[in-house]
Structures are given as C-alpha cells and as structure tokens.
Design a protein around this motif. Sequence first.
Motif, PDB file in Angstrom:
ATOM      1  N   ASP A 134      79.813  23.501  29.051  1.00 48.38           N
ATOM      2  CA  ASP A 134      79.448  23.493  27.641  1.00 48.38           C
ATOM      3  C   ASP A 134      80.694  23.217  26.801  1.00 48.38           C
ATOM      4  N   HIS A 135      80.874  21.949  26.438  1.00 47.20           N
ATOM      5  CA  HIS A 135      82.070  21.569  25.682  1.00 47.20           C
ATOM      6  C   HIS A 135      82.058  22.145  24.271  1.00 47.20           C
ATOM      7  N   LEU A 136      80.877  22.339  23.686  1.00 47.20           N
ATOM      8  CA  LEU A 136      80.813  22.923  22.346  1.00 47.20           C
ATOM      9  C   LEU A 136      81.287  24.370  22.378  1.00 47.20           C
ATOM     10  N   LYS A 137      80.922  25.097  23.416  1.00 50.83           N
ATOM     11  CA  LYS A 137      81.375  26.485  23.552  1.00 50.83           C
ATOM     12  C   LYS A 137      82.888  26.524  23.714  1.00 50.83           C
ATOM     13  N   MET A 138      83.431  25.598  24.515  1.00 50.40           N
ATOM     14  CA  MET A 138      84.886  25.525  24.682  1.00 50.40           C
ATOM     15  C   MET A 138      85.554  25.202  23.359  1.00 50.40           C
ATOM     16  N   ASP A 139      85.025  24.218  22.647  1.00 44.85           N
ATOM     17  CA  ASP A 139      85.585  23.801  21.367  1.00 44.85           C
ATOM     18  C   ASP A 139      85.615  24.973  20.390  1.00 44.85           C
ATOM     19  N   THR A 140      84.515  25.720  20.319  1.00 43.64           N
ATOM     20  CA  THR A 140      84.419  26.849  19.388  1.00 43.64           C
ATOM     21  C   THR A 140      85.449  27.928  19.722  1.00 43.64           C
ATOM     22  N   ALA A 141      85.569  28.253  21.014  1.00 38.73           N
ATOM     23  CA  ALA A 141      86.532  29.278  21.419  1.00 38.73           C
ATOM     24  C   ALA A 141      87.965  28.816  21.190  1.00 38.73           C
ATOM     25  N   PHE A 142      88.223  27.536  21.432  1.00 38.34           N
ATOM     26  CA  PHE A 142      89.570  26.996  21.256  1.00 38.34           C
ATOM     27  C   PHE A 142      89.967  27.004  19.783  1.00 38.34           C
ATOM     28  N   MET A 143      89.071  26.550  18.917  1.00 39.08           N
ATOM     29  CA  MET A 143      89.406  26.393  17.507  1.00 39.08           C
ATOM     30  C   MET A 143      89.392  27.708  16.739  1.00 39.08           C
ATOM     31  N   GLU A 144      88.792  28.734  17.287  1.00 36.14           N
ATOM     32  CA  GLU A 144      88.607  30.002  16.559  1.00 36.14           C
ATOM     33  C   GLU A 144      89.888  30.538  15.910  1.00 36.14           C
ATOM     34  N   PRO A 145      91.041  30.615  16.590  1.00 34.58           N
ATOM     35  CA  PRO A 145      92.217  31.160  15.909  1.00 34.58           C
ATOM     36  C   PRO A 145      92.823  30.204  14.879  1.00 34.58           C
ATOM     37  N   MET A 146      92.425  28.950  14.909  1.00 34.48           N
ATOM     38  CA  MET A 146      92.969  27.968  13.978  1.00 34.48           C
ATOM     39  C   MET A 146      92.321  28.048  12.599  1.00 34.48           C
ATOM     40  N   LEU A 147      91.075  28.529  12.541  1.00 33.38           N
ATOM     41  CA  LEU A 147      90.278  28.462  11.322  1.00 33.38           C
ATOM     42  C   LEU A 147      90.158  29.840  10.690  1.00 33.38           C
ATOM     43  N   ASP A 148      90.588  29.960   9.449  1.00 34.62           N
ATOM     44  CA  ASP A 148      90.595  31.250   8.765  1.00 34.62           C
ATOM     45  C   ASP A 148      89.309  31.430   7.961  1.00 34.62           C
ATOM     46  N   PRO A 149      88.419  32.321   8.397  1.00 31.72           N
ATOM     47  CA  PRO A 149      87.157  32.508   7.667  1.00 31.72           C
ATOM     48  C   PRO A 149      87.347  33.148   6.305  1.00 31.72           C
ATOM     49  N   ALA A 150      88.447  33.887   6.131  1.00 25.99           N
ATOM     50  CA  ALA A 150      88.642  34.609   4.875  1.00 25.99           C
ATOM     51  C   ALA A 150      89.040  33.687   3.728  1.00 25.99           C
ATOM     52  N   ASP A 151      89.449  32.468   4.038  1.00 31.22           N
ATOM     53  CA  ASP A 151      89.879  31.553   2.981  1.00 31.22           C
ATOM     54  C   ASP A 151      89.058  30.267   2.990  1.00 31.22           C
ATOM     55  N   SER A 152      87.907  30.267   3.645  1.00 27.03           N
ATOM     56  CA  SER A 152      87.104  29.063   3.778  1.00 27.03           C
ATOM     57  C   SER A 152      85.956  29.054   2.776  1.00 27.03           C
ATOM     58  N   ALA A 178      75.803  15.239  23.004  1.00 31.32           N
ATOM     59  CA  ALA A 178      76.758  16.313  23.254  1.00 31.32           C
ATOM     60  C   ALA A 178      76.600  16.907  24.650  1.00 31.32           C
ATOM     61  N   TRP A 179      77.729  17.160  25.278  1.00 34.56           N
ATOM     62  CA  TRP A 179      77.741  17.833  26.575  1.00 34.56           C
ATOM     63  C   TRP A 179      77.721  19.337  26.323  1.00 34.56           C
ATOM     64  N   THR A 180      76.535  19.894  26.313  1.00 32.96           N
ATOM     65  CA  THR A 180      76.373  21.322  26.095  1.00 32.96           C
ATOM     66  C   THR A 180      75.435  21.879  27.150  1.00 32.96           C
ATOM     67  N   GLU A 181      75.457  23.180  27.290  1.00 30.97           N
ATOM     68  CA  GLU A 181      74.537  23.831  28.223  1.00 30.97           C
ATOM     69  C   GLU A 181      73.101  23.538  27.829  1.00 30.97           C
ATOM     70  N   GLU A 182      72.818  23.513  26.539  1.00 30.81           N
ATOM     71  CA  GLU A 182      71.476  23.233  26.039  1.00 30.81           C
ATOM     72  C   GLU A 182      70.998  21.853  26.483  1.00 30.81           C
ATOM     73  N   ASN A 183      71.920  20.897  26.565  1.00 23.78           N
ATOM     74  CA  ASN A 183      71.574  19.535  26.972  1.00 23.78           C
ATOM     75  C   ASN A 183      71.685  19.319  28.480  1.00 23.78           C
ATOM     76  N   GLY A 184      71.932  20.391  29.233  1.00 28.41           N
ATOM     77  CA  GLY A 184      71.984  20.295  30.682  1.00 28.41           C
ATOM     78  C   GLY A 184      73.325  19.901  31.255  1.00 28.41           C
ATOM     79  N   ALA A 185      74.381  19.947  30.458  1.00 28.31           N
ATOM     80  CA  ALA A 185      75.715  19.583  30.952  1.00 28.31           C
ATOM     81  C   ALA A 185      76.266  20.702  31.833  1.00 28.31           C
ATOM     82  N   PRO A 186      77.039  20.365  32.857  1.00 33.44           N
ATOM     83  CA  PRO A 186      77.609  21.392  33.728  1.00 33.44           C
ATOM     84  C   PRO A 186      78.638  22.274  33.030  1.00 33.44           C
TER      85      PRO A 186
END
Length: 415
Positions: free
Chosen positions: A135-153, A125-133
């Motif tokens: 952090d694709h995981l951080k981008m993915d999380t921020a991007f997907m956040e409005p798509m995923l409803d925690p109240a119905d999961s 994974a290209w993440t800050e933890e792995n030394g990537a310039p």
Amino acid sequence: MPRRALIIVASASALLAPQSTIKQTRRHSTTLNPLEQLAEQAQIKAYEASAAAIAATISAKVAEKGDCMPDGMVPIVQEFMRTYLDVVAKQKRDPMEKVPVLKEYLGLVEDQLDEPFVFAPYHEAWTEENGAPIDHLKMDTAFMEPMLDPADSVLLGSERVKDIEALLAKGDNVVLLSNHQTEADPSCWSFALHENHERLERDMIMVAGDRVTTDVVAVPFSKARNLLCIYSKRHIDNPPEEKPKKMRHNAKTMTAMLRLFKGGGKCIWVAPSGGRDRPNSDGVYTPAQFDPKSVEMFRLMSAKAADKTTHFYPVAMMTHRLFPPPKTLTPGALGEPRRAIRGSVNIAIGEPIDFDEVTRAGCLVDDFPPGCVEDREDAAQVAAEYAHLQVSQLYADLVKDAKDRGSPYYSADRY
C-alpha cells in the motif's frame, strides 16, 4: 518475490512504534520554566544525536549501492534522509520511530533500481484497496506525517469540498485548475482531505509530469496516486530524439482522459503552468502563468464528453516550504536535490469558473458551440488568463492568512 531492504537499523520496539494522529488544529503556545527548557533542549540534543547516527548508517548503506544508482543520486538520497531524520528530532520525537517507514521506502527505491516501473498513460494507485501487494498510499502518509504541521495548516473554501463531492456523486466531473509548488503537493491533498473526505482523497486523479514518474526518489510516492502521466512542454523536447515517442505517449494519455471524462464522477487536479512555481529574484513565490493550450485541452475534453457536465474550480496551493524546488529549471535533467523541511499545508478553493461566460462566444473548435464568433486562440488565452487571475487572488488570500496567524513557516521572507 520478497523485496530487499536497503537498511536494517531498527530494533523490534521501533518496528512497533505508534504513528501520531494528524488533526488540523490551531497552534497553541506553552511557556516552559527554565528547568523544563533545559530538559527539553537536552532531549532534542539526544534525539538529534540519534538522528545523526541513523543517518550515518543509512548513508553508508546507500553509498554501497552507488554503482546501481543514476549519476549524482547517492548524495541526493543521503541528504534527503539526513534532513528528514533531523526534522523528526527537532519535534522532540525519537527518530527510531520513523525507521520502519524509511526501511520500506528505501526498499521501494531499490526495487525501482532493480526493475524500473513504467507508468501507463493512466496509472491507478497502488493501494491495498486496489489489490496492490504494497500500500503505497499508507507508506506515503506515514512518511510525510512528520513533515506536515497540522497546527498551522489551512483549507480556505473548505465548504466547496462538499459541493465537489455532491457533484461527483451525481456523475459530474470536476477539474481543479491549480498552481503547483512542490513534489509533495499530492501528499498535501491527502493531508487536507484524509480526516473528513477520505473517498475524495483516494479517488482524486492527478496530472503528473515525467519527473515524478522516472526519478527513483519520487516513484514510490507517485505510485500511491491515480495519475494521468504526461510529458510537459518544459521537457518534451529533451532529448530531441525522444520527442516522437513522448508525443505518442501524450496522445494515449489524452485518450485515457477522455474515457475518464465520459465515465463521469471524476475529479482531476492539474497545474496548467506545466510545472512548479519558482521564486523571483527576491525569493517571493507567485503562481506561474497558465498555458492557454493546457486549459483549452481540458475544456475541449469536457466538450467531447458532452453528456457529462464538467465543473472547473480554481485552486491555490502554498506549499513550497516542503521540499523547495530548485530556483532554476534544468530541462531534461533528473535527480534534483531534496532537502526535507517541516511546513504547513495551505490550500484555497475558489468559486467555480463558468468559461462560457468568461470567453463569451469563444469557439472551442470550428463552429462549436453553434454560433460562436471569436477566434479559438483568443478564447483560450482569455480563459487561461482568467483562471490564473482567480488562482492568484486565492494565493494572495493564503499569504494574508499566513501573515495574520503568524505562521512560523511562511514568514515575511518565505512567501
């Protein structure tokens, strides 16, 4: 080297907009009086107008890049961005809040167009933890956040996550045999695990087909994951002249996988069907049949890494609401439509499977285990059918749970 962004539409205040916190709670309804309802509707209309304006700006910028994109990709990206912004607006949220992550994502898409990234057989994974310039995981999380409803999961069998973590901690391996419904399934795992199981979220390895490692829309998200990259049986023959190269790549992936198994402490998620579930003629989704050769391959890998114990868990995922897959499969074709729809994450983890018991004296290879008598192909078929049965039963549990709680996303006509 600095990256170029496709769009510049955010104000300074929008760049500092806070991200909302994801918490898995149950839905609570509130009743508004008529004046409050009117005010809410007016606010949503205002946000929808803002979303449409932002989408129009993005659409124009994307169109300018049309000559650099694969055929048919421009309208796909435009529709993806338009529906995504509409999802945000319908939550009574200012679409400008998500402009920073859209800028980052589209910049990464442009990077892929300028210099296509080639995934190794095993991609870390290209993440800050792995030394990537970036952090694709951080981008993915921020991007997907409005798509995923925690109240119905829901995460059924959540207690087994701790069991899995304990097994990994002592050096055992875990294979999650799962169905697969949407490109966003890796993001769904992050969503389900992030709050209490972040280490597992980051360390999980996913078996990925060539669709998500070659389609420019998917690549920025795929780089966020640890991936074993493989050409599935659905696509390995297309085009025919590339089959030898794809087979060599798959052989390298198998070597990398065996090395991971021998190292121990690895959790691998795989869909033995070789692709996503498709709805039947009535629009009903069920887990696609498992390929016996796929299940057998993982059993064989675990046998070759004999000094490390491997545990197999059945997993069901009901996630097709998010970026529904095309109803039909088009071998060899890339650039499928993406239409963002808000939904919930529904995952069920079952009891581990003892394949030695399931196949009784079935042989993995000639004369192994010692004394085996059953035909290898018969044993593989029995193992795949049993694993699929467990996943299908777990999927039925998810459907029942959604019906019982009155899920707004998986109503009677959306299963």
